[in-house]
Design a protein around this motif. Structure first.
Motif, mmCIF file in Angstrom:
data_model
loop_
_atom_site.group_PDB
_atom_site.id
_atom_site.type_symbol
_atom_site.label_atom_id
_atom_site.label_comp_id
_atom_site.label_asym_id
_atom_site.label_seq_id
_atom_site.Cartn_x
_atom_site.Cartn_y
_atom_site.Cartn_z
ATOM 1 N N PRO A 182 0.799 -1.382 -0.073
ATOM 2 C CA PRO A 182 0.044 -0.222 0.076
ATOM 3 C C PRO A 182 0.947 1.413 0.104
ATOM 4 C CG PRO A 182 -0.995 -1.266 1.991
ATOM 5 C CD PRO A 182 0.434 -2.009 1.140
ATOM 6 N N GLY A 183 0.487 2.254 -0.721
ATOM 7 C CA GLY A 183 1.316 3.757 -0.863
ATOM 8 C C GLY A 183 2.769 2.913 -1.925
ATOM 9 N N GLN A 184 2.812 2.053 -2.054
ATOM 10 C CA GLN A 184 4.691 1.966 -2.520
ATOM 11 C C GLN A 184 4.046 1.998 -3.944
ATOM 12 O OE1 GLN A 184 7.009 2.712 -0.915
ATOM 13 N NE2 GLN A 184 5.666 3.327 0.870
ATOM 14 N N PRO A 185 4.856 2.667 -5.135
ATOM 15 C CA PRO A 185 5.103 2.503 -6.935
ATOM 16 C C PRO A 185 5.591 0.503 -7.096
ATOM 17 C CG PRO A 185 6.820 3.835 -6.156
ATOM 18 C CD PRO A 185 6.306 3.643 -4.996
ATOM 19 N N PHE A 186 5.493 -0.016 -7.608
ATOM 20 C CA PHE A 186 5.033 -1.411 -8.065
ATOM 21 C C PHE A 186 5.979 -1.625 -9.368
ATOM 22 C CE2 PHE A 186 3.285 -5.835 -10.168
ATOM 23 C CZ PHE A 186 4.410 -5.977 -8.751
ATOM 24 N N GLU A 187 6.609 -2.427 -9.628
ATOM 25 C CA GLU A 187 7.194 -2.320 -11.192
ATOM 26 C C GLU A 187 7.201 -4.205 -10.986
ATOM 27 O OE1 GLU A 187 10.936 -0.396 -11.587
ATOM 28 O OE2 GLU A 187 9.731 1.404 -12.812
ATOM 29 N N VAL A 188 7.046 -4.792 -12.417
ATOM 30 C CA VAL A 188 6.580 -6.299 -13.073
ATOM 31 C C VAL A 188 7.149 -5.824 -14.761
ATOM 32 C CG1 VAL A 188 4.515 -6.235 -12.595
ATOM 33 C CG2 VAL A 188 5.977 -8.049 -12.585
ATOM 34 N N ARG A 189 7.973 -6.803 -14.610
ATOM 35 C CA ARG A 189 8.440 -6.964 -16.463
ATOM 36 C C ARG A 189 7.187 -8.196 -16.859
ATOM 37 N NH1 ARG A 189 11.923 -4.545 -18.781
ATOM 38 N NH2 ARG A 189 11.770 -6.616 -20.394
ATOM 39 N N LEU A 190 6.505 -7.968 -18.332
ATOM 40 C CA LEU A 190 5.729 -8.975 -18.638
ATOM 41 C C LEU A 190 5.811 -9.277 -19.811
ATOM 42 C CD1 LEU A 190 2.781 -6.257 -18.647
ATOM 43 C CD2 LEU A 190 3.398 -7.435 -16.781
ATOM 44 N N ASP A 191 6.958 -10.294 -19.637
ATOM 45 C CA ASP A 191 7.585 -11.096 -20.635
ATOM 46 C C ASP A 191 7.372 -11.798 -20.835
ATOM 47 O OD1 ASP A 191 9.534 -9.066 -21.282
ATOM 48 O OD2 ASP A 191 11.235 -9.346 -19.991
ATOM 49 N N LYS A 192 6.496 -11.945 -19.621
ATOM 50 C CA LYS A 192 5.937 -13.999 -19.369
ATOM 51 C C LYS A 192 4.278 -14.270 -19.881
ATOM 52 C CE LYS A 192 9.623 -16.105 -16.642
ATOM 53 N NZ LYS A 192 9.298 -16.525 -15.231
ATOM 54 N N LEU A 193 3.713 -12.680 -20.397
ATOM 55 C CA LEU A 193 2.380 -12.938 -20.854
ATOM 56 C C LEU A 193 2.299 -12.223 -22.314
ATOM 57 C CD1 LEU A 193 0.628 -10.491 -17.471
ATOM 58 C CD2 LEU A 193 0.830 -13.109 -18.253
ATOM 59 N N PRO A 194 1.034 -12.829 -22.739
ATOM 60 C CA PRO A 194 1.463 -11.920 -24.789
ATOM 61 C C PRO A 194 0.906 -11.173 -24.050
ATOM 62 C CG PRO A 194 -0.651 -13.688 -23.438
ATOM 63 C CD PRO A 194 0.113 -13.489 -21.937
ATOM 64 N N PRO A 195 1.779 -9.848 -25.354
ATOM 65 C CA PRO A 195 1.342 -8.620 -25.572
ATOM 66 C C PRO A 195 -0.022 -8.079 -25.190
ATOM 67 C CG PRO A 195 2.061 -9.755 -27.910
ATOM 68 C CD PRO A 195 1.644 -10.823 -26.793
ATOM 69 N N LEU A 196 0.344 -6.738 -24.906
ATOM 70 C CA LEU A 196 -1.037 -6.190 -23.821
ATOM 71 C C LEU A 196 -2.149 -5.905 -24.552
ATOM 72 C CD1 LEU A 196 0.269 -5.852 -21.073
ATOM 73 C CD2 LEU A 196 -0.939 -3.582 -20.954
ATOM 74 N N GLN A 197 -3.253 -5.771 -24.439
ATOM 75 C CA GLN A 197 -4.324 -5.167 -25.608
ATOM 76 C C GLN A 197 -5.311 -3.831 -24.780
ATOM 77 O OE1 GLN A 197 -7.025 -8.797 -26.045
ATOM 78 N NE2 GLN A 197 -5.202 -9.656 -26.682
ATOM 79 N N PRO A 198 -6.003 -3.325 -26.296
ATOM 80 C CA PRO A 198 -6.639 -2.231 -25.544
ATOM 81 C C PRO A 198 -7.896 -2.665 -24.456
ATOM 82 C CG PRO A 198 -6.304 -1.969 -28.167
ATOM 83 C CD PRO A 198 -5.448 -3.308 -27.700
ATOM 84 N N ASN A 199 -8.455 -2.487 -23.981
ATOM 85 C CA ASN A 199 -9.182 -2.707 -22.992
ATOM 86 C C ASN A 199 -8.857 -3.216 -21.907
ATOM 87 O OD1 ASN A 199 -11.650 -1.416 -22.512
ATOM 88 N ND2 ASN A 199 -13.049 -3.335 -22.997
#
Length: 231
Positions: A182-199
Protein backbone atom coordinates in the motif's frame (compact mmCIF):
# COMPACT_ATOMS: atom_id res chain seq x y z
CA UNK A 1 1.18 32.94 -5.93
CA UNK A 2 0.74 30.85 -2.80
CA UNK A 3 4.19 29.38 -1.98
CA UNK A 4 2.58 26.46 -0.13
CA UNK A 5 1.15 25.01 -3.35
CA UNK A 6 2.98 21.98 -4.69
CA UNK A 7 4.67 23.28 -7.88
CA UNK A 8 4.20 19.96 -9.67
CA UNK A 9 0.48 19.91 -8.94
CA UNK A 10 0.21 23.59 -9.85
CA UNK A 11 1.95 22.99 -13.17
CA UNK A 12 -0.40 20.11 -13.92
CA UNK A 13 -3.49 22.21 -13.25
CA UNK A 14 -2.04 25.02 -15.38
CA UNK A 15 -1.47 22.66 -18.31
CA UNK A 16 -4.96 21.18 -18.00
CA UNK A 17 -6.59 24.61 -17.76
CA UNK A 18 -8.33 23.93 -14.43
CA UNK A 19 -7.04 27.08 -12.71
CA UNK A 20 -9.23 30.17 -12.55
CA UNK A 21 -8.26 33.28 -14.50
CA UNK A 22 -6.43 34.94 -11.61
CA UNK A 23 -4.41 31.82 -10.82
CA UNK A 24 -3.49 31.35 -14.48
CA UNK A 25 -2.19 34.92 -14.63
CA UNK A 26 -0.11 34.34 -11.50
CA UNK A 27 1.41 31.17 -12.93
CA UNK A 28 2.05 32.83 -16.30
CA UNK A 29 3.94 35.63 -14.55
CA UNK A 30 5.88 33.18 -12.39
CA UNK A 31 6.95 31.20 -15.46
CA UNK A 32 9.08 34.14 -16.60
CA UNK A 33 11.49 33.80 -13.68
CA UNK A 34 10.91 30.31 -12.27
CA UNK A 35 12.95 27.77 -14.23
CA UNK A 36 11.74 24.87 -12.09
CA UNK A 37 8.11 25.77 -12.77
CA UNK A 38 8.82 26.04 -16.50
CA UNK A 39 10.40 22.58 -16.43
CA UNK A 40 7.38 21.17 -14.57
CA UNK A 41 4.97 22.67 -17.12
CA UNK A 42 7.03 21.28 -20.01
CA UNK A 43 7.07 17.84 -18.37
CA UNK A 44 3.28 17.88 -17.93
CA UNK A 45 2.80 18.91 -21.57
CA UNK A 46 4.96 16.01 -22.75
CA UNK A 47 3.28 13.63 -20.35
CA UNK A 48 -0.29 14.43 -21.37
CA UNK A 49 0.31 14.84 -25.09
CA UNK A 50 -0.37 11.11 -25.82
CA UNK A 51 -3.94 11.63 -24.59
CA UNK A 52 -4.63 13.72 -27.68
CA UNK A 53 -4.76 10.51 -29.71
CA UNK A 54 -7.70 9.29 -27.60
CA UNK A 55 -10.03 12.03 -28.82
CA UNK A 56 -12.22 11.07 -31.76
CA UNK A 57 -12.12 13.43 -34.77
CA UNK A 58 -14.99 15.92 -34.92
CA UNK A 59 -16.35 17.27 -38.21
CA UNK A 60 -16.21 21.10 -38.10
CA UNK A 61 -19.57 22.83 -38.29
CA UNK A 62 -20.47 25.31 -41.01
CA UNK A 63 -20.29 28.12 -38.46
CA UNK A 64 -16.75 27.13 -37.58
CA UNK A 65 -15.68 27.33 -41.23
CA UNK A 66 -17.12 30.84 -41.36
CA UNK A 67 -15.08 31.83 -38.31
CA UNK A 68 -11.97 30.28 -39.84
CA UNK A 69 -12.51 32.25 -43.04
CA UNK A 70 -12.97 35.45 -41.08
CA UNK A 71 -9.82 34.75 -39.11
CA UNK A 72 -7.78 34.88 -42.32
CA UNK A 73 -8.71 38.53 -42.81
CA UNK A 74 -6.38 41.24 -41.46
CA UNK A 75 -7.14 41.57 -37.75
CA UNK A 76 -8.78 44.76 -36.59
CA UNK A 77 -7.17 44.39 -33.17
CA UNK A 78 -4.26 42.45 -31.68
CA UNK A 79 -4.74 38.73 -31.99
CA UNK A 80 -5.43 36.69 -28.89
CA UNK A 81 -2.72 34.26 -27.80
CA UNK A 82 -2.80 30.99 -29.67
CA UNK A 83 -4.68 28.33 -27.72
CA UNK A 84 -2.55 25.37 -26.75
CA UNK A 85 -3.63 21.79 -27.34
CA UNK A 86 -4.77 21.13 -23.78
CA UNK A 87 -7.38 23.89 -24.01
CA UNK A 88 -9.05 22.23 -27.01
CA UNK A 89 -12.66 21.63 -26.00
CA UNK A 90 -13.01 18.87 -28.58
CA UNK A 91 -10.16 16.95 -26.99
CA UNK A 92 -11.68 16.86 -23.52
CA UNK A 93 -15.16 16.12 -24.93
CA UNK A 94 -13.69 13.19 -26.80
CA UNK A 95 -11.95 11.87 -23.71
CA UNK A 96 -15.02 12.35 -21.55
CA UNK A 97 -17.19 10.52 -24.07
CA UNK A 98 -15.04 7.46 -23.53
CA UNK A 99 -15.45 7.66 -19.76
CA UNK A 100 -11.73 8.24 -19.40
CA UNK A 101 -11.24 11.90 -18.57
CA UNK A 102 -12.96 12.05 -15.20
CA UNK A 103 -10.78 9.37 -13.65
CA UNK A 104 -7.54 9.68 -15.58
CA UNK A 105 -7.12 13.43 -15.68
CA UNK A 106 -8.07 14.03 -12.05
CA UNK A 107 -5.91 11.14 -10.95
CA UNK A 108 -2.87 12.44 -12.75
CA UNK A 109 -3.31 16.04 -11.59
CA UNK A 110 -3.99 15.32 -7.94
CA UNK A 111 -1.85 12.34 -7.16
CA UNK A 112 1.11 11.79 -9.46
CA UNK A 113 4.40 13.67 -9.28
CA UNK A 114 6.12 14.72 -12.49
CA UNK A 115 8.86 12.37 -13.54
CA UNK A 116 10.49 11.34 -16.79
CA UNK A 117 9.66 7.70 -17.55
CA UNK A 118 9.66 6.26 -21.03
CA UNK A 119 6.60 7.19 -23.04
CA UNK A 120 3.89 4.75 -21.98
CA UNK A 121 2.36 2.45 -24.54
CA UNK A 122 -0.66 1.82 -22.31
CA UNK A 123 -2.27 3.57 -19.39
CA UNK A 124 -4.78 2.23 -16.88
CA UNK A 125 -6.57 4.14 -14.14
CA UNK A 126 -7.65 1.79 -11.37
CA UNK A 127 -10.71 3.18 -9.62
CA UNK A 128 -12.93 2.01 -6.80
CA UNK A 129 -15.84 0.01 -8.30
CA UNK A 130 -18.58 1.91 -6.49
CA UNK A 131 -17.41 5.52 -6.22
CA UNK A 132 -15.10 5.43 -9.28
CA UNK A 133 -12.56 7.37 -7.21
CA UNK A 134 -9.10 6.75 -8.72
CA UNK A 135 -6.62 4.95 -6.49
CA UNK A 136 -3.78 3.73 -8.70
CA UNK A 137 -2.43 4.40 -12.18
CA UNK A 138 -0.69 1.81 -14.37
CA UNK A 139 1.75 2.54 -17.17
CA UNK A 140 3.29 -0.02 -19.50
CA UNK A 141 6.11 1.21 -21.72
CA UNK A 142 7.72 -0.08 -24.88
CA UNK A 143 10.08 -2.37 -22.96
CA UNK A 144 7.10 -4.26 -21.45
CA UNK A 145 7.78 -2.89 -17.99
CA UNK A 146 4.63 -2.28 -15.96
CA UNK A 147 4.72 0.43 -13.31
CA UNK A 148 1.91 0.80 -10.78
CA UNK A 149 1.77 4.12 -8.90
CA UNK A 150 -0.45 4.92 -5.91
CA UNK A 151 -2.69 7.96 -5.94
CA UNK A 152 -4.09 7.41 -2.45
CA UNK A 153 -3.11 5.52 0.68
CA UNK A 154 -5.04 2.25 0.85
CA UNK A 155 -5.69 0.88 4.33
CA UNK A 156 -5.23 -2.90 4.46
CA UNK A 157 -6.53 -4.99 7.39
CA UNK A 158 -4.14 -7.16 9.37
CA UNK A 159 -3.24 -10.49 7.77
CA UNK A 160 -4.40 -9.21 4.39
CA UNK A 161 -2.60 -8.05 1.24
CA UNK A 162 -3.26 -6.27 -2.04
CA UNK A 163 -2.83 -8.39 -5.16
CA UNK A 164 -2.68 -7.09 -8.74
CA UNK A 165 -4.31 -9.07 -11.55
CA UNK A 166 -4.80 -8.73 -15.29
CA UNK A 167 -6.97 -10.48 -17.86
CA UNK A 168 -7.33 -9.95 -21.60
CA UNK A 169 -10.13 -11.13 -23.85
CA UNK A 170 -9.75 -14.82 -24.63
CA UNK A 171 -7.79 -15.69 -21.50
CA UNK A 172 -9.16 -18.51 -19.35
CA UNK A 173 -8.84 -16.42 -16.21
CA UNK A 174 -6.96 -13.56 -14.57
CA UNK A 175 -3.20 -13.76 -14.05
CA UNK A 176 -1.52 -12.50 -10.88
CA UNK A 177 1.14 -9.83 -11.32
CA UNK A 178 2.15 -9.93 -7.67
CA UNK A 179 1.46 -8.49 -4.24
CA UNK A 180 1.36 -4.71 -3.91
CA UNK A 181 2.55 -2.70 -0.91
CA UNK A 182 0.00 0.00 0.00
CA UNK A 183 1.18 3.48 -0.91
CA UNK A 184 4.30 2.22 -2.71
CA UNK A 185 5.11 2.04 -6.44
CA UNK A 186 5.31 -1.43 -7.92
CA UNK A 187 7.11 -2.62 -11.05
CA UNK A 188 6.98 -5.93 -12.87
CA UNK A 189 8.06 -7.13 -16.31
CA UNK A 190 5.43 -8.68 -18.56
CA UNK A 191 7.76 -10.83 -20.67
CA UNK A 192 5.92 -14.05 -19.82
CA UNK A 193 2.51 -12.68 -20.82
CA UNK A 194 1.04 -12.07 -24.28
CA UNK A 195 1.24 -8.48 -25.56
CA UNK A 196 -1.16 -6.11 -23.87
CA UNK A 197 -4.44 -5.39 -25.60
CA UNK A 198 -6.64 -2.30 -25.59
CA UNK A 199 -9.36 -2.67 -22.96
CA UNK A 200 -7.37 -5.33 -21.08
CA UNK A 201 -8.67 -5.66 -17.53
CA UNK A 202 -6.57 -4.82 -14.46
CA UNK A 203 -7.74 -5.08 -10.87
CA UNK A 204 -6.48 -5.07 -7.31
CA UNK A 205 -8.16 -7.41 -4.84
CA UNK A 206 -7.90 -7.94 -1.11
CA UNK A 207 -6.32 -11.33 -0.45
CA UNK A 208 -4.69 -13.31 2.39
CA UNK A 209 -1.29 -12.02 3.54
CA UNK A 210 0.60 -14.39 1.22
CA UNK A 211 -1.71 -13.85 -1.74
CA UNK A 212 -4.53 -15.89 -3.19
CA UNK A 213 -4.01 -19.60 -2.43
CA UNK A 214 -5.82 -20.79 -5.56
CA UNK A 215 -4.23 -18.69 -8.32
CA UNK A 216 -7.27 -16.51 -8.94
CA UNK A 217 -8.96 -13.69 -7.02
CA UNK A 218 -10.77 -14.74 -3.86
CA UNK A 219 -11.37 -11.41 -2.13
CA UNK A 220 -13.29 -8.26 -2.97
CA UNK A 221 -12.20 -6.01 -5.85
CA UNK A 222 -10.85 -2.76 -4.42
CA UNK A 223 -9.75 -1.10 -7.67
CA UNK A 224 -10.45 -1.91 -11.30
CA UNK A 225 -9.76 -0.41 -14.73
CA UNK A 226 -9.05 -1.16 -18.38
CA UNK A 227 -6.03 -0.43 -20.54
CA UNK A 228 -6.04 2.48 -22.98
CA UNK A 229 -3.43 2.57 -25.72
CA UNK A 230 -1.63 5.90 -25.73
CA UNK A 231 0.87 5.48 -28.56
Amino acid sequence: MNPIRDPHELAGEYVLGTLDAAQRREVALALRDDAALRAAVAAWEERLLPLVSLAEPVVPSAALWVRIERSTLPPARPEAPVARWWNALGLWRGLAAGGFAAAAIMAVVVGVRVQAPASPAYMVVLAQPQSMAPGWIVRVNDSRMLRLEPLVRTEVPAQKALQLWTKADGWKGPVSLGLVTPGQPFEVRLDKLPPLQPNQLFEITLEPANGSPIGRPTGPILFIGRAVKTM
